[in-house]
Design a protein around this motif. Structure first.
Motif, PDB file in Angstrom:
ATOM      1  N   TYR A 133     -13.555   3.510  29.931  1.00 33.65           N
ATOM      2  CA  TYR A 133     -13.602   2.435  28.580  1.00 33.65           C
ATOM      3  C   TYR A 133     -12.427   2.746  28.196  1.00 33.65           C
ATOM      4  O   TYR A 133     -12.411   2.576  27.250  1.00 33.65           O
ATOM      5  N   SER A 134     -11.315   3.668  28.281  1.00 31.98           N
ATOM      6  CA  SER A 134     -10.072   3.674  27.827  1.00 31.98           C
ATOM      7  C   SER A 134      -9.424   3.143  27.923  1.00 31.98           C
ATOM      8  O   SER A 134      -8.732   2.258  26.860  1.00 31.98           O
ATOM      9  N   VAL A 135      -9.756   1.428  29.115  1.00 28.18           N
ATOM     10  CA  VAL A 135      -8.942   0.377  28.743  1.00 28.18           C
ATOM     11  C   VAL A 135      -9.143  -0.955  28.450  1.00 28.18           C
ATOM     12  O   VAL A 135     -10.362  -0.483  28.579  1.00 28.18           O
ATOM     13  N   PHE A 136      -9.330  -1.508  28.143  1.00 28.42           N
ATOM     14  CA  PHE A 136      -9.074  -3.168  28.205  1.00 28.42           C
ATOM     15  C   PHE A 136      -9.322  -3.674  29.756  1.00 28.42           C
ATOM     16  O   PHE A 136      -8.083  -4.131  29.855  1.00 28.42           O
ATOM     17  N   PRO A 137     -11.006  -3.876  30.008  1.00 33.39           N
ATOM     18  CA  PRO A 137     -11.203  -4.701  31.309  1.00 33.39           C
ATOM     19  C   PRO A 137     -10.233  -6.567  31.532  1.00 33.39           C
ATOM     20  O   PRO A 137      -9.531  -6.762  32.332  1.00 33.39           O
ATOM     21  N   HIS A 138     -10.230  -6.902  30.018  1.00 33.54           N
ATOM     22  CA  HIS A 138      -9.766  -8.391  29.669  1.00 33.54           C
ATOM     23  C   HIS A 138      -7.958  -8.251  29.497  1.00 33.54           C
ATOM     24  O   HIS A 138      -7.351  -9.664  30.258  1.00 33.54           O
ATOM     25  N   LEU A 139      -7.430  -7.004  30.483  1.00 30.91           N
ATOM     26  CA  LEU A 139      -6.123  -7.395  30.037  1.00 30.91           C
ATOM     27  C   LEU A 139      -5.124  -6.684  30.887  1.00 30.91           C
ATOM     28  O   LEU A 139      -6.724  -6.145  31.955  1.00 30.91           O
ATOM     29  N   THR A 140      -4.224  -7.433  31.789  1.00 35.54           N
ATOM     30  CA  THR A 140      -3.432  -6.811  32.491  1.00 35.54           C
ATOM     31  C   THR A 140      -2.979  -5.051  32.425  1.00 35.54           C
ATOM     32  O   THR A 140      -2.817  -4.486  32.142  1.00 35.54           O
ATOM     33  N   VAL A 141      -2.640  -4.522  33.547  1.00 36.52           N
ATOM     34  CA  VAL A 141      -1.655  -3.271  33.370  1.00 36.52           C
ATOM     35  C   VAL A 141      -0.503  -3.975  32.356  1.00 36.52           C
ATOM     36  O   VAL A 141      -1.075  -2.769  31.050  1.00 36.52           O
ATOM     37  N   LEU A 142      -0.268  -4.532  32.345  1.00 39.20           N
ATOM     38  CA  LEU A 142       0.594  -5.134  31.783  1.00 39.20           C
ATOM     39  C   LEU A 142       0.525  -4.792  29.663  1.00 39.20           C
ATOM     40  O   LEU A 142       1.277  -4.589  29.013  1.00 39.20           O
ATOM     41  N   GLY A 143      -0.321  -5.532  30.106  1.00 39.11           N
ATOM     42  CA  GLY A 143      -0.790  -6.319  28.944  1.00 39.11           C
ATOM     43  C   GLY A 143      -1.479  -5.208  28.061  1.00 39.11           C
ATOM     44  O   GLY A 143      -1.482  -5.073  26.673  1.00 39.11           O
ATOM     45  N   ASN A 144      -2.550  -4.381  28.594  1.00 34.85           N
ATOM     46  CA  ASN A 144      -2.968  -2.680  27.953  1.00 34.85           C
ATOM     47  C   ASN A 144      -2.049  -2.228  27.323  1.00 34.85           C
ATOM     48  O   ASN A 144      -1.748  -1.437  26.762  1.00 34.85           O
ATOM     49  N   LYS A 196      -2.303  -6.525  37.384  1.00 32.84           N
ATOM     50  CA  LYS A 196      -3.500  -6.226  38.082  1.00 32.84           C
ATOM     51  C   LYS A 196      -4.449  -5.973  37.052  1.00 32.84           C
ATOM     52  O   LYS A 196      -3.612  -5.639  35.178  1.00 32.84           O
ATOM     53  N   TYR A 197      -5.814  -6.155  37.070  1.00 37.10           N
ATOM     54  CA  TYR A 197      -6.320  -6.029  36.078  1.00 37.10           C
ATOM     55  C   TYR A 197      -6.926  -5.131  36.392  1.00 37.10           C
ATOM     56  O   TYR A 197      -7.229  -4.020  37.766  1.00 37.10           O
ATOM     57  N   ARG A 253     -11.240 -20.064  35.032  1.00 40.07           N
ATOM     58  CA  ARG A 253     -10.331 -20.583  35.251  1.00 40.07           C
ATOM     59  C   ARG A 253      -9.281 -19.852  34.177  1.00 40.07           C
ATOM     60  O   ARG A 253      -7.971 -18.398  34.410  1.00 40.07           O
ATOM     61  N   ALA A 254      -9.725 -19.339  32.959  1.00 37.10           N
ATOM     62  CA  ALA A 254      -9.419 -18.788  32.003  1.00 37.10           C
ATOM     63  C   ALA A 254      -9.844 -17.155  32.211  1.00 37.10           C
ATOM     64  O   ALA A 254      -8.683 -16.916  31.387  1.00 37.10           O
ATOM     65  N   PHE A 255     -10.875 -17.135  32.711  1.00 31.98           N
ATOM     66  CA  PHE A 255     -10.711 -15.227  32.679  1.00 31.98           C
ATOM     67  C   PHE A 255     -11.073 -14.467  33.683  1.00 31.98           C
ATOM     68  O   PHE A 255     -12.281 -14.614  33.881  1.00 31.98           O
ATOM     69  N   PRO A 256     -10.140 -14.725  34.702  1.00 37.80           N
ATOM     70  CA  PRO A 256     -10.428 -14.399  36.185  1.00 37.80           C
ATOM     71  C   PRO A 256     -10.577 -13.270  35.838  1.00 37.80           C
ATOM     72  O   PRO A 256     -11.566 -12.420  36.750  1.00 37.80           O
ATOM     73  N   ALA A 306     -11.604 -12.034  40.127  1.00 29.47           N
ATOM     74  CA  ALA A 306     -10.245 -12.713  40.933  1.00 29.47           C
ATOM     75  C   ALA A 306      -9.708 -12.007  40.941  1.00 29.47           C
ATOM     76  O   ALA A 306      -9.087 -11.279  39.617  1.00 29.47           O
ATOM     77  N   GLU A 307      -8.515 -12.242  41.811  1.00 32.78           N
ATOM     78  CA  GLU A 307      -7.128 -11.704  41.541  1.00 32.78           C
ATOM     79  C   GLU A 307      -6.097 -13.207  40.697  1.00 32.78           C
ATOM     80  O   GLU A 307      -6.623 -14.299  40.319  1.00 32.78           O
ATOM     81  N   PRO A 308      -5.956 -12.193  39.940  1.00 27.85           N
ATOM     82  CA  PRO A 308      -4.616 -13.140  38.447  1.00 27.85           C
ATOM     83  C   PRO A 308      -3.734 -13.682  39.555  1.00 27.85           C
ATOM     84  O   PRO A 308      -3.184 -13.254  40.387  1.00 27.85           O
ATOM     85  N   LYS A 309      -3.257 -15.081  38.390  1.00 24.39           N
ATOM     86  CA  LYS A 309      -1.696 -15.122  38.616  1.00 24.39           C
ATOM     87  C   LYS A 309      -0.665 -14.695  38.690  1.00 24.39           C
ATOM     88  O   LYS A 309      -0.677 -13.533  37.754  1.00 24.39           O
TER      89      LYS A 309
END
Lengths: 275, 273
Positions: free
Chosen positions: A82-93, A136-137, B261-264, B269-272
């Protein structure tokens, strides 16, 4: 000067004493590995350094000043999970820390400022081997990759101290070896002070400049409540350095920080190079 | 021969899905024909032809008294009430849910109150709403809010409350203030769940809407159905019910799509890029 000094610290939960009489001076740039049997208060000690917990007695100084009693940007952290945020991409994290810093209200940055941050984040991500996975997420990454990401995310805020709570405990042995190499590299480059809790002795002696052992000195069941664990040993790690063809180049300019086992070769957890 | 539990529908999926619908229609047609054969002026199971001409009358011919196209003005009125009610309920649930879920002080202050409030049966306070807010639009909208918001909110409190402690500590160690944790960590992770519970709340929302309209209104889908009941006008009531069902189904579908769409990340799912 010590980066962290822990002075006669006690942790108690109600009448249960968890840690007692803990005294530890941690030099700036040191890599402290904390080991000990389960339930000896290693993780409690780390939570204390994070500011998640307050000492029942004693004090903790960070760079000579009393340490704030809540988590803050001067102390980075990587947990086992749980160290990274699942709703952000690698870059976003990785961007999150700098973005929070630059925009108190929105926690987001835009335009030129954002591009500068992205550049910095990208460089760091390439260094930890995630340069090809920016969008990627975390759920799409392997466990080892997620921990690399967590390291990058914590280090981009340039904390004074990096706290690691069994960060590599859940990884396969092969992947663990690769991430040890990365860990040493990042530690040398950034000069950050590291406190790592682990239950892997080999890992402790491989990475640490000091290995600190927590243990209960009184083991009778009747004494378990009122006597906590404390530091039973504090071992300086001296590494022998044998120059030779197997040298990974990092250790060459620092003979007592040689790493005899880990060799930096692409492993199966590394992203396949794209050409 | 495989076990039934291991058989996959494969290409026959659509056929299987349509079968129950076809069955219902068939039973209806047969039943309708039978009743008509016994009593040519039967109104309980009108044939499809009569339904379509009834709908044509309300949807494409002006009402003689009001000059409106009843079908569309009813739909508009109902959807407006539903939209206002659901929007306010969602906003309310979001604010309170985040406060209670994230802040220990907010939890101490509001959690007991909301736990009690959410046990009030909304229909029981409908008379109070009519007395306090009058018989106009406001009381219907308030009924939807009272009926839907507590569920949305409790779900949100649970979602935010079950965010791993590590994440909240991690965010603080990256320098986040309480506000920043709220908008960058808690809110984005709560939104997909909010949409999911909003989908589940569509059923109750329609229930409260139609109940309120049935009791006091001068337009709306629920109002029309209950009005026409006096004339046994099944030829209009049945298509209205089908239409309400279709609207609810489409809303559900739209929310599902929006979430995907908003929360892939929430759907694997694979994001854009």
């Amino acid at each position: 000067m010590s980066a962290l000094s822990i002075r006669n610290v006690w942790i108690e939960y109600g009448s249960q004493v968890v840690l007692e009489r803990v005294n530890l001076e941690i030099d700036a740039g040191a890599f402290i590995a904390i080991v000990g049997p389960s339930g000896c208060g290693k993780t409690s000690f780390l939570r204390l350094l994070l500011g998640q917990e307050r000492p029942a007695r004693g004090s903790i100084l960070l760079d000579g000043k009393p340490m704030p009693d809540e988590p803050g940007p001067d102390r980075g952290v990587v947990f086992q999970r749980y160290s990274v945020f699942p709703h952000l991409t690698v870059l976003g994290n990785v961007l999150l820390g700098p973005e929070l810093q630059s925009s108190p209200l929105l926690g987001r940055s835009f335009g030129r400022r954002r591009r500068a941050l992205v550049e910095r984040a990208h460089a760091l991500l390439s260094e930890v081997g995630l340069g090809d996975s920016l969008h990627k997420y975390p759920a799409q990454l392997s466990g080892g990759m997620q921990q690399r990401l967590a390291l990058a995310q914590a280090l981009i805020r340039q904390p004074r101290v990096l706290l690691l709570d069994e960060p590599f405990g859940a990884l396969d042995p092969g992947i663990r070896g690769e991430i040890h190499v990365l860990m040493r590299k990042l530690w040398k480059e950034t000069g950050v002070t590291i406190v790592m809790v682990t239950h892997d002795l080999r890992e402790a002696f491989l990475l640490g400049t000091r290995v600190v052992v927590f243990d209960r000195l009184r083991k009778l069941p009747t004494e378990a409540q009122r006597y906590g664990a404390t530091i039973s040993q504090n071992i300086a790690v001296h590494r022998r350095h044998v120059p030779g063809p197997g040298d990974d180049g990092i250790a060459a300019n620092d003979s007592d920080r040689d790493d005899p086992i880990a060799v930096e070769t692409p492993g199966r957890d590394d992203p396949t190079p794209t050409h | 021969m495989r076990r039934v539990m291991n058989m996959q529908p494969g290409r026959a999926r659509w056929l299987l899905a349509l079968l129950p619908f076809a069955l219902i229609v068939m039973v209806y047609v047969v039943g309708s024909a039978q009743r008509r054969a016994e009593n040519p002026s039967d109104k309980v199971l009108p044939p499809f032809g009569e339904m379509s001409s009834a709908i044509h009358r309300v949807a494409f011919e002006e009402d003689k008294r009001t000059g409106e196209y009843l079908f569309w003005s009813d739909t508009g009125a109902s959807l407006e009430r539903l939209a206002i009610g659901l929007s306010i309920a969602t906003a309310l649930a979001l604010v309170l849910g985040l406060l209670i879920g994230l802040l220990p002080i907010g939890n101490a202050m509001f959690a007991p109150m909301t736990a009690v409030m959410s046990m009030i049966p909304p229909m029981a306070i409908l008379p109070i709403l009519f007395i306090v807010f009058g018989l106009g639009e406001l009381s219907k909208v308030v009924l939807i809010i009272v009926g839907v918001a507590p569920c949305l909110m409790r779900d949100l409190v649970f979602t935010v409350g079950s965010l791993p402690r590590e994440q909240l500590v991690k965010a603080q160690s990256l320098g986040a203030s309480t506000w920043q944790v709220l908008i960058r960590v808690a809110l984005p992770q709560a939104l997909p769940r909010l949409i999911a519970s909003l989908r589940l709340a569509l059923g109750p929302a329609f229930l409260f809407l139609i109940s309120a309209e049935a009791i006091s209104a001068d337009s709306g889908l629920g109002y029309r159905i209950f009005l026409l009941r006096r004339y046994l006008a099944m030829d209009t009531i049945l298509p209205y019910v089908a239409w309400i069902t279709l609207l609810a189904f489409l809303m559900d579908l739209a929310l599902a799509q929006l979430s995907r769409r908003a929360f892939p990340w929430a759907h694997g799912a694979e994001p854009k890029a």
